[in-house]
Motif scaffolding. Structure first.
Motif, PDB file in Angstrom:
ATOM      1  N   ASN A  16       0.832  -1.207   0.000  1.00 30.79           N
ATOM      2  CA  ASN A  16       0.000   0.000   0.000  1.00 30.79           C
ATOM      3  C   ASN A  16       0.867   1.258   0.000  1.00 30.79           C
ATOM      4  OD1 ASN A  16      -2.312  -1.558   0.033  1.00 30.79           O
ATOM      5  ND2 ASN A  16      -2.628  -1.371   2.232  1.00 30.79           N
ATOM      6  N   ALA A  17       1.947   1.244   0.762  1.00 32.42           N
ATOM      7  CA  ALA A  17       2.838   2.402   0.814  1.00 32.42           C
ATOM      8  C   ALA A  17       3.492   2.644  -0.545  1.00 32.42           C
ATOM      9  CB  ALA A  17       3.894   2.201   1.900  1.00 32.42           C
ATOM     10  N   GLN A  18       3.951   1.574  -1.176  1.00 34.06           N
ATOM     11  CA  GLN A  18       4.581   1.720  -2.490  1.00 34.06           C
ATOM     12  C   GLN A  18       3.574   2.248  -3.510  1.00 34.06           C
ATOM     13  OE1 GLN A  18       6.134  -2.270  -2.709  1.00 34.06           O
ATOM     14  NE2 GLN A  18       8.193  -1.594  -2.143  1.00 34.06           N
ATOM     15  N   GLY A  48      14.180  14.491   0.378  1.00 35.68           N
ATOM     16  CA  GLY A  48      13.241  15.039  -0.589  1.00 35.68           C
ATOM     17  C   GLY A  48      12.108  14.108  -0.960  1.00 35.68           C
ATOM     18  N   GLY A  49      12.037  12.950  -0.323  1.00 38.73           N
ATOM     19  CA  GLY A  49      10.941  12.018  -0.579  1.00 38.73           C
ATOM     20  C   GLY A  49       9.940  12.050   0.557  1.00 38.73           C
ATOM     21  N   THR A  50       9.113  11.023   0.598  1.00 43.89           N
ATOM     22  CA  THR A  50       8.132  10.898   1.664  1.00 43.89           C
ATOM     23  C   THR A  50       8.353   9.572   2.378  1.00 43.89           C
ATOM     24  OG1 THR A  50       6.524  12.195   0.426  1.00 43.89           O
ATOM     25  CG2 THR A  50       5.663  10.843   2.219  1.00 43.89           C
ATOM     26  N   THR A  51       8.406   9.636   3.695  1.00 42.40           N
ATOM     27  CA  THR A  51       8.579   8.450   4.530  1.00 42.40           C
ATOM     28  C   THR A  51       7.262   8.119   5.201  1.00 42.40           C
ATOM     29  OG1 THR A  51      10.938   8.796   4.927  1.00 42.40           O
ATOM     30  CG2 THR A  51       9.739   7.574   6.612  1.00 42.40           C
ATOM     31  N   ARG A  52       6.961   6.853   5.289  1.00 38.85           N
ATOM     32  CA  ARG A  52       5.796   6.386   6.044  1.00 38.85           C
ATOM     33  C   ARG A  52       6.295   5.700   7.311  1.00 38.85           C
ATOM     34  NH1 ARG A  52       0.864   3.969   2.987  1.00 38.85           N
ATOM     35  NH2 ARG A  52       0.681   6.232   2.715  1.00 38.85           N
ATOM     36  N   GLN A  53       5.781   6.153   8.439  1.00 36.49           N
ATOM     37  CA  GLN A  53       6.117   5.532   9.718  1.00 36.49           C
ATOM     38  C   GLN A  53       4.988   4.595  10.118  1.00 36.49           C
ATOM     39  OE1 GLN A  53       8.069   7.783  12.827  1.00 36.49           O
ATOM     40  NE2 GLN A  53       6.614   6.989  14.320  1.00 36.49           N
ATOM     41  N   PHE A  54       5.329   3.301  10.251  1.00 37.17           N
ATOM     42  CA  PHE A  54       4.393   2.260  10.671  1.00 37.17           C
ATOM     43  C   PHE A  54       4.550   2.093  12.183  1.00 37.17           C
ATOM     44  CE2 PHE A  54       5.765   1.272   6.337  1.00 37.17           C
ATOM     45  CZ  PHE A  54       4.552   1.190   5.682  1.00 37.17           C
ATOM     46  N   ASN A  55       3.456   2.234  12.936  1.00 40.59           N
ATOM     47  CA  ASN A  55       3.517   2.255  14.399  1.00 40.59           C
ATOM     48  C   ASN A  55       2.857   1.019  14.992  1.00 40.59           C
ATOM     49  OD1 ASN A  55       4.540   5.142  14.623  1.00 40.59           O
ATOM     50  ND2 ASN A  55       2.708   5.386  13.377  1.00 40.59           N
ATOM     51  N   PHE A  56       3.575   0.377  15.910  1.00 40.37           N
ATOM     52  CA  PHE A  56       3.098  -0.856  16.521  1.00 40.37           C
ATOM     53  C   PHE A  56       3.118  -0.734  18.043  1.00 40.37           C
ATOM     54  CE2 PHE A  56       4.771  -1.976  12.412  1.00 40.37           C
ATOM     55  CZ  PHE A  56       3.893  -2.938  11.930  1.00 40.37           C
ATOM     56  N   ALA A  57       2.035  -1.173  18.677  1.00 37.08           N
ATOM     57  CA  ALA A  57       1.997  -1.259  20.140  1.00 37.08           C
ATOM     58  C   ALA A  57       2.798  -2.497  20.529  1.00 37.08           C
ATOM     59  CB  ALA A  57       0.561  -1.378  20.624  1.00 37.08           C
ATOM     60  N   VAL A  58       3.717  -2.314  21.474  1.00 35.45           N
ATOM     61  CA  VAL A  58       4.569  -3.427  21.894  1.00 35.45           C
ATOM     62  C   VAL A  58       4.665  -3.475  23.418  1.00 35.45           C
ATOM     63  CG1 VAL A  58       5.965  -3.225  19.789  1.00 35.45           C
ATOM     64  CG2 VAL A  58       6.774  -2.167  21.912  1.00 35.45           C
ATOM     65  N   THR A  59       5.006  -4.655  23.915  1.00 28.71           N
ATOM     66  CA  THR A  59       5.431  -4.780  25.303  1.00 28.71           C
ATOM     67  C   THR A  59       6.895  -5.188  25.258  1.00 28.71           C
ATOM     68  OG1 THR A  59       4.696  -7.080  25.395  1.00 28.71           O
ATOM     69  CG2 THR A  59       3.159  -5.414  26.209  1.00 28.71           C
ATOM     70  N   VAL A  60       7.644  -4.732  26.241  1.00 25.50           N
ATOM     71  CA  VAL A  60       9.068  -5.065  26.311  1.00 25.50           C
ATOM     72  C   VAL A  60       9.309  -5.989  27.496  1.00 25.50           C
ATOM     73  CG1 VAL A  60       9.904  -3.017  25.092  1.00 25.50           C
ATOM     74  CG2 VAL A  60       9.540  -2.907  27.560  1.00 25.50           C
ATOM     75  N   GLU A  61      10.424  -6.734  27.433  1.00 24.27           N
ATOM     76  CA  GLU A  61      10.734  -7.681  28.489  1.00 24.27           C
ATOM     77  C   GLU A  61      10.863  -6.981  29.841  1.00 24.27           C
ATOM     78  OE1 GLU A  61      14.125  -9.923  27.162  1.00 24.27           O
ATOM     79  OE2 GLU A  61      12.965 -10.903  25.583  1.00 24.27           O
ATOM     80  N   LYS A  62      11.544  -5.826  29.858  1.00 18.73           N
ATOM     81  CA  LYS A  62      11.617  -4.991  31.056  1.00 18.73           C
ATOM     82  C   LYS A  62      11.755  -3.545  30.610  1.00 18.73           C
ATOM     83  CE  LYS A  62      16.479  -6.070  31.572  1.00 18.73           C
ATOM     84  NZ  LYS A  62      17.576  -6.483  32.377  1.00 18.73           N
ATOM     85  N   THR A  63      11.234  -2.616  31.408  1.00 22.08           N
ATOM     86  CA  THR A  63      11.167  -1.213  30.987  1.00 22.08           C
ATOM     87  C   THR A  63      12.380  -0.388  31.410  1.00 22.08           C
ATOM     88  OG1 THR A  63       9.867  -0.705  32.949  1.00 22.08           O
ATOM     89  CG2 THR A  63       8.653  -1.163  30.916  1.00 22.08           C
ATOM     90  N   GLU A  64      13.253  -0.945  32.203  1.00 22.40           N
ATOM     91  CA  GLU A  64      14.479  -0.248  32.621  1.00 22.40           C
ATOM     92  C   GLU A  64      15.619  -1.252  32.611  1.00 22.40           C
ATOM     93  OE1 GLU A  64      14.711   3.004  33.130  1.00 22.40           O
ATOM     94  OE2 GLU A  64      12.573   3.430  33.085  1.00 22.40           O
TER      95      GLU A  64
END
Length: 144
Positions: free
Chosen positions: A15-17, A97-113
């Protein structure tokens, strides 16, 4: 179809292409309780001083999901445990000079610190209604 399936990821790229997008970025929406992890860009970087989610360019031969895992570890030292959802995309003009699409994903991490920064000036766990200087697109994505 799950957000981590090859078919779903291929549809995002196709879709982005079709839309004429020239660059892909994968971003992790990392939450801890009701706060979201934000990183502050170095002042001399493209869009310097803005706060953003851990994110980075999808390299040649890499899937969006592979870039998501790699960039999260590279920029924060945090390891993604689960990709729980696709939360949308936004487009922006890039430094080439182009256009970038940022794909965003909700994630959980193993530890936050600890959050170990390699490319950014600072990090914070921000409440969605008390965001620092982020782009309008990031604000819309994070703010309920």
């Amino acid at each position: 179809m799950t957000v981590t399936s090859p078919e779903f990821l291929a549809s995002l790229a196709n879709n982005a292409q079709t839309d004429g997008i020239t660059g892909f970025v994968a971003a992790a929406v990392v939450t801890n309780a009701d706060r979201v992890l934000l990183l502050k860009r170095n002042p001399d970087d493209f869009m310097g001083g803005l706060w953003e989610m851990p994110s980075g360019k999808v390299e040649d031969g890499e899937t969006i999901l592979e870039a998501l895992y790699r960039e999260t570890v590279e920029e924060t030292g945090l390891t993604i445990e689960t990709v729980s959802g696709y939360v949308g995309h936004f487009d922006y003009p890039d430094s080439r000079g182009g256009t970038t699409r940022q794909f965003n994903f909700a994630v959980t991490v193993e530890k936050t610190e600890p959050v170990i920064l390699t490319e950014h000036e600072a990090h914070q766990w921000a409440l969605p209604h008390e965001l620092p200087e982020v782009s309008d697109a990031v604000r819309k994505l994070i703010t309920p």
